[in-house]
Design a protein around this motif. Structure first.
Motif, PDB file in Angstrom:
ATOM      1  N   LEU A 259       0.866  -1.178   0.000  1.00  0.00           N
ATOM      2  CA  LEU A 259       0.000   0.000   0.000  1.00  0.00           C
ATOM      3  C   LEU A 259       0.901   1.225   0.000  1.00  0.00           C
ATOM      4  O   LEU A 259       1.823   1.349   0.824  1.00  0.00           O
ATOM      5  CB  LEU A 259      -0.911  -0.006   1.244  1.00  0.00           C
ATOM      6  N   PHE A 260       0.661   2.138  -0.907  1.00  0.00           N
ATOM      7  CA  PHE A 260       1.554   3.275  -1.111  1.00  0.00           C
ATOM      8  C   PHE A 260       0.739   4.555  -1.073  1.00  0.00           C
ATOM      9  O   PHE A 260      -0.019   4.839  -1.988  1.00  0.00           O
ATOM     10  CB  PHE A 260       2.283   3.095  -2.455  1.00  0.00           C
TER      11      PHE A 260
ATOM     12  N   MET B 149       5.102   8.368  -9.090  1.00  0.00           N
ATOM     13  CA  MET B 149       5.533   7.779 -10.362  1.00  0.00           C
ATOM     14  C   MET B 149       6.970   7.319 -10.284  1.00  0.00           C
ATOM     15  O   MET B 149       7.303   6.212 -10.687  1.00  0.00           O
ATOM     16  CB  MET B 149       5.347   8.825 -11.476  1.00  0.00           C
ATOM     17  N   LEU B 150       7.843   8.179  -9.722  1.00  0.00           N
ATOM     18  CA  LEU B 150       9.260   7.839  -9.627  1.00  0.00           C
ATOM     19  C   LEU B 150       9.478   6.656  -8.672  1.00  0.00           C
ATOM     20  O   LEU B 150      10.313   5.788  -8.922  1.00  0.00           O
ATOM     21  CB  LEU B 150      10.066   9.046  -9.137  1.00  0.00           C
ATOM     22  N   THR B 151       8.713   6.621  -7.579  1.00  0.00           N
ATOM     23  CA  THR B 151       8.861   5.539  -6.611  1.00  0.00           C
ATOM     24  C   THR B 151       8.436   4.201  -7.210  1.00  0.00           C
ATOM     25  O   THR B 151       9.135   3.197  -7.078  1.00  0.00           O
ATOM     26  CB  THR B 151       8.004   5.840  -5.354  1.00  0.00           C
TER      27      THR B 151
ATOM     28  N   LYS C 155      13.492  11.009   0.813  1.00  0.00           N
ATOM     29  CA  LYS C 155      13.425  11.011  -0.651  1.00  0.00           C
ATOM     30  C   LYS C 155      14.541  11.901  -1.174  1.00  0.00           C
ATOM     31  O   LYS C 155      14.468  13.132  -1.041  1.00  0.00           O
ATOM     32  CB  LYS C 155      12.066  11.564  -1.099  1.00  0.00           C
ATOM     33  N   PRO C 156      15.590  11.312  -1.750  1.00  0.00           N
ATOM     34  CA  PRO C 156      16.721  12.144  -2.182  1.00  0.00           C
ATOM     35  C   PRO C 156      16.381  12.884  -3.454  1.00  0.00           C
ATOM     36  O   PRO C 156      15.571  12.431  -4.256  1.00  0.00           O
ATOM     37  CB  PRO C 156      17.841  11.136  -2.419  1.00  0.00           C
TER      38      PRO C 156
END
Lengths: 146, 672
Positions: free
Chosen positions: A9-10, A19-21, A120-121
């Motif tokens: 679950l995100f 989207m990037l994850t 989150k870098p």
């Protein structure tokens, strides 16, 4: 859509970050069934099988909950407090996603029972590696405590 | 007989004359005639003489008769004389015996006189009192030479007053009458010393029994007299003393009784005291323990107090921050409500957008470029805002201190953008009301704090779009490399590089902002260990010069170890960074304990900076060197200043361009 057997679950309000994850996880080989929700309220609806998720199997829990802190309506912190305070759901591993290492809420999250956190870098390579390692640990190495 | 002698004499005389005349032949004949006349004269004379001699014979015969008569008378006289001589001899013998007796007596007398002279002083006066002679003893006692005394008066030896007195005259009148006087006499020596002479004045009588001189015999009894007088005085004293002693003895007897009474009382009191002493010792040992306990508690309390002071200040600060944050949250909630509406609108838009996906993809590319521009714009604006804030602080300080700066300030204001108009009004207002300047400063401080909170949330939110820019660009590079030419790829790398840089800036800004809200702990810091740790942790590039550290013993202090460590890291890495173009990197680290603070110093011999721009040194994103020359985000010293001011300390620096810099920071001396 079938909401049964959701493994990850995100909760993330930023579509870009989401989207990037998701891309990073997919590229790393995690093809587990993932549900992206856009705020805390929706995340709680899913956990408690409410609203659009009323029909889903209540006995099926996600293996990992990726939770962004800064979300509209119900914040990540509130979601965390709710499920970690609920005996039925507190065993779900929660990994906090945050924009900054300097976030004063990180310590609070641990107090509330968060299992880990990821900054989150800015650099997408680093971000990619961070997500990959996180997925590796929680999805493969760690056994859920039941 | 006498005539014969006369005749005999003459020829000798003429013979002499003849010899004289023979020498002169002319006178010889004259001489002979004179001689013939002489002889004739002599013959007549001889006849006369013969007649005289007959007469003389007759006379002589008469005289012989007389002589016989006289001889008979002499015999008688001789007999008479012989008798007289016998008488004389008898008398002479008697006189001799008497003489012998007299001589013995004289000898005896002389012996007495000698004896007297040796053992006594003696002096003789005439009847008027003038000195005739004196013996050695007397001279010795009185200190005079004999020649000085002869002819002087007796009054020389007595007290001057006495010499004038009637008693003294009477003294001599008595002596003149031949009355013997014996006593102890007080006399004065040549040197003026008083002496006591025991002796007698003896009038010496002539044959007729009248005095003609006075002999004084005396002995020096001064010593004895003095002792006697002393004894007499002492005797009086002793009598007095004796009577006093009688009284004293009575007094003592009384006192003794009193003392006995008191002794008895004291014995009782002593027992009481002994008991009290024991009690006190007990109490004392209890007190020693109590004092130690108190001392320990005091130290603890002092420590705690010092911690509390820092904690109080910290809490105060946090309270302010929380209030600010609360007001921000109210705004944020409203903002969120607004955003929600926006999101809902967007969701609706997304449905439409999905249909136009292809179109949007193109649009996204466009948007990416726009974002980069927007991003740069944001960064620029952020810098401008910081600059403006810093300028405002300086402007306010200058305004308070110097009115001269006002015109300059006005010129700066004119330069400022439209956004500064409000501030200009504020400044104008402040100029008019100098008294409210303090209030305005406080407002500014508050604004600063708000700006800090603002920069935190801004940097937090800025991160997300930058992450997106970086991520999307990365996707283009990874997934769409085939459809992008080499120039395009370079541009994409530049986008990635700049977004990464932006990320670093935001991280630093965030870290700086965080310092405003982070709780500062207070604990003892072993500065030597801390700095050694920092130096050992510094990672050097393989080809970089190894810095030479001159690390002196550093005074310990109190503070938040992790924050103070950050101060050292920033200062030491700055010192290394700005020395990198020097032949060798030397860094000196010292400390100095002052009355109320401890000052630490990091000194380098590197590029230094121009003190003219000192005001900008500790500002956020302020840099005194170009990015090409020395890499950096311009936030390191701002962080140092923030940390040290959170510790109630101060930061300052001294530098000379191309010679080196010294950066100082002070922490309160809590021990003091």
């Amino acid at each position: 859509m079938n909401y049964d057997n959701i493994e990850i679950l995100f909760a993330e309000d930023s579509l870009d970050d989401a989207m990037l994850t998701i891309r990073a996880l997919t590229k790393s080989g995690f093809t587990n069934k993932l549900l992206h929700v856009k705020d805390g309220a929706e995340a709680l609806d899913f956990i408690y099988c409410r609203g659009v998720y009323a029909e889903r199997n209540p006995n099926s829990h996600p293996k990992l909950f990726l939770l962004d802190l800064k979300m509209p309506k119900v914040s990540g912190m509130q979601v965390l407090e709710k499920i970690k305070g609920d005996p039925d759901f507190k065993s779900i591993p929660v990994v906090i996603l945050t924009s900054s290492q300097e976030d004063p809420d990180i310590a609070k999250c641990y107090d509330l029972g968060a299992n880990s956190y990821i900054v989150k870098p800015v650099d997408s390579n680093n971000f990619f590696n961070a997500i990959k390692e996180m997925g590796m640990y929680w999805m493969i190495l760690s056994q859920p405590s039941l | 007989m006498s005539s014969k002698a006369k005749k005999g004499k003459e020829p000798i005389t003429s013979g002499e004359k003849t010899s004289l005349y023979t020498k002169e032949n002319r006178a010889e004949n004259l001489q002979l005639s004179i001689a013939k006349k002489e002889i004739i004269y002599q013959n007549t004379e001889k006849e006369k003489r013969a007649s005289e001699l007959v007469l003389a014979n007759e006379e002589l015969a008469f005289q012989s008769d007389e002589k016989e008569k006289r001889a008979a008378e002499l015999i008688i006289a001789n007999k008479e004389l012989a008798f007289q001589n016998k008488e004389k001899q008898k008398r002479a013998d008697e006189l001799y015996v008497l003489n012998e007796q007299l001589r013995a007596k004289e000898q005896q007398l002389q012996n007495h006189i000698n004896a007297i002279a040796v053992s006594n002083a003696s002096i003789e006066f005439d009847l008027e009192g003038y000195i005739l002679t004196a013996n050695q003893n007397f001279l010795k006692i009185m200190g005079y030479a004999k020649k000085d005394l002869i002819g002087k008066h007796h009054s020389l030896f007595v007290d001057k007053e006495y010499a004038k007195s009637a008693a003294y005259k009477q003294f001599w009148t008595t002596l003149k009458k031949g009355v013997y006087q014996k006593d102890e006499f007080q006399r004065v020596t040549k040197k003026g010393k008083s002496v006591w002479l025991l002796g007698s004045y003896n009038p010496i009588l002539d044959i007729s029994g009248n005095p003609y001189k006075i002999l004084k015999l005396a002995t020096d009894v001064t010593l004895a007299k003095r002792q006697f007088l002393q004894l007499a005085t002492e005797a009086v004293e002793k009598e007095k003393r004796a009577s006093e002693l009688v009284i004293a003895v009575k007094e003592l007897a009384f006192q003794n009784k009193e003392k006995e009474k008191r002794a008895a009382e004291l014995i009782i009191a002593n027992k009481e005291l002994e008991f009290q002493n024991e009690q006190k010792e007990k109490r004392a040992s209890e007190l020693v323990i109590a004092v130690k306990e108190l001392a320990f508690q005091n130290e603890e309390k002092e420590k705690r107090a010092a911690e509390l002071i820092i904690a109080n200040k910290e809490l105060e600060f946090q309270n302010n921050q929380k209030e600010d944050r609360a007001s921000e949250l109210v705004i944020a909630v409203k903002e969120l409500a607004f955003q929600n509406e926006e999101k809902e609108k967007r969701a609706a838009e997304l449905i439409i957008a999905n249909k136009e996906l292809e179109f949007q993809n193109k649009q996204k590319e466009k948007r990416a470029i726009e974002l980069v521009t927007a991003h740069k714009e944001l960064a620029h604006q952020s810098r401008e805002k910081e600059k403006r804030a810093a300028e405002l602080i300086i402007a306010n300080k200058k305004l308070a201190l110097e009115n001269i700066q006002k015109e300059k300030r006005k010129a700066e204001k004119e330069k400022s953008a439209a956004a500064l108009i409000v501030t200009n009004r504020e400044l104008a207002y402040q100029e008019k009301r100098g008294k409210e300047l303090t209030l305005a400063n406080n407002e500014l401080k508050k604004a600063q704090e708000e700006l800090g909170a603002f920069s935190y949330s801004v940097s937090h939110d800025l991160r997300a779009p930058i992450r997106a820019i970086n991520g999307y660009t990365q996707i283009l590079v990874e997934d769409h490399a085939d459809s992008i030419d080499e120039d395009g790829k370079k541009v994409l790398q530049a986008v990635i590089h700049n977004s990464r840089k932006m990320g670093l800036l935001i991280d630093d800004l965030l870290a700086f902002s965080k310092l405003g809200r982070k709780q500062v702990s207070a604990s003892a810091i072993n500065m030597d260990a801390l700095v050694n740790g920092v130096i050992n942790d510094i990672v050097f590039d393989a080809d970089a010069k190894t810095p030479l550290f001159d690390l002196q013993a550093l005074a310990p202090s109190n503070g938040d170890p992790s924050l103070i460590k950050q101060v050292w890291i920033n200062l030491i890495s700055n010192a290394i960074k700005y020395s990198q173009y020097k032949p060798e990197i030397r860094i000196k680290i010292t400390s100095a304990v002052q009355k109320d603070k401890i000052v630490y110093c990091v000194q380098d011999y590197g590029a230094g900076f121009d003190m003219e721009y000192y005001d900008k040194l500790f500002g956020v994103f302020q840099r005194l060197h170009s990015q090409e020359e020395f890499d950096g985000t311009g936030i390191g010293l701002a962080i140092v200043q923030k940390i040290v001011s959170r510790h109630h300390g101060a930061v300052w620096a001294e530098s000379k361009l191309d010679t080196g810099s010294s950066f100082y920071f002070s922490l309160p001396n809590i021990q003091h």
